[in-house]
Design a protein around this motif. Sequence first.
Motif: not given
Length: 239
Positions: A3, A102-103, A129-131, A182, A184
């Motif tokens: 990912n 993407k990360p 992890q996504d979090s 991340n 974001r």
Amino acid sequence: MMNISLTAMVLAAGFGKRLGDITKNTPKPLVTISNTCCLDLSVNALKQVGFRRIIINTHYHANQIEEHVKRHNDIEIILSYEPILLETAGGIRKVLPEFENKPFVVVNADMYWQDTNPSIIHQVADAFQDSDNFCMAVTPLKNAKGHSGKGDFVFENKLLRKPTEDDLEASRYVYIGIQVINPRVIEPLKIEPLALPRFYKEAVEKKALRGVIFDGTWIDVGNVDGLILARNLTPTPYI
């Protein structure tokens, strides 16, 4: 690393002021250590784990870095020149679209290190992890050669937080300059000078700063004493 973006970034734009005259005519990433330099250590480590597209941001003596990276003709290198130094967060924001939301892996080019097996880059990417806002490699304070600080973080349930006066030296860790970010975190920012540490603090508050322990050789070569330590070691196996 399924990912994670297939494009990585190496931060190489800083001045290296703590090295004094050593970096007067040479950017810190190109200061020689035996038969290598910090920039090549980071680029070669990324190549070893499979990256074939690497962004390198430049500012100080950018022309020297541009010329130097021509030797890495087996991968695609994108140079992101910053006429005004954007610092870490700003420099990453400038090239954020390259990571395709993407990360992505970011590695510093101002440290001497010898990677582990499996690579710490793989370990950080696999642990992300996504979090998480960040997942970073840290080494025990006792193993951080050439480093004069008191430790950047301590672990709490596999996440990192800032140490307090009650945290013993043995429980403290130093960030070594390898992380997954991340997108974001960076996307809302403007392209302007801005450093990353404030976002580490926010990630701690959100329980979104993960850590992975690096047990290989790592030396802070941002100061003269650390550079001497690195120069006294045997050559890195990457070159």
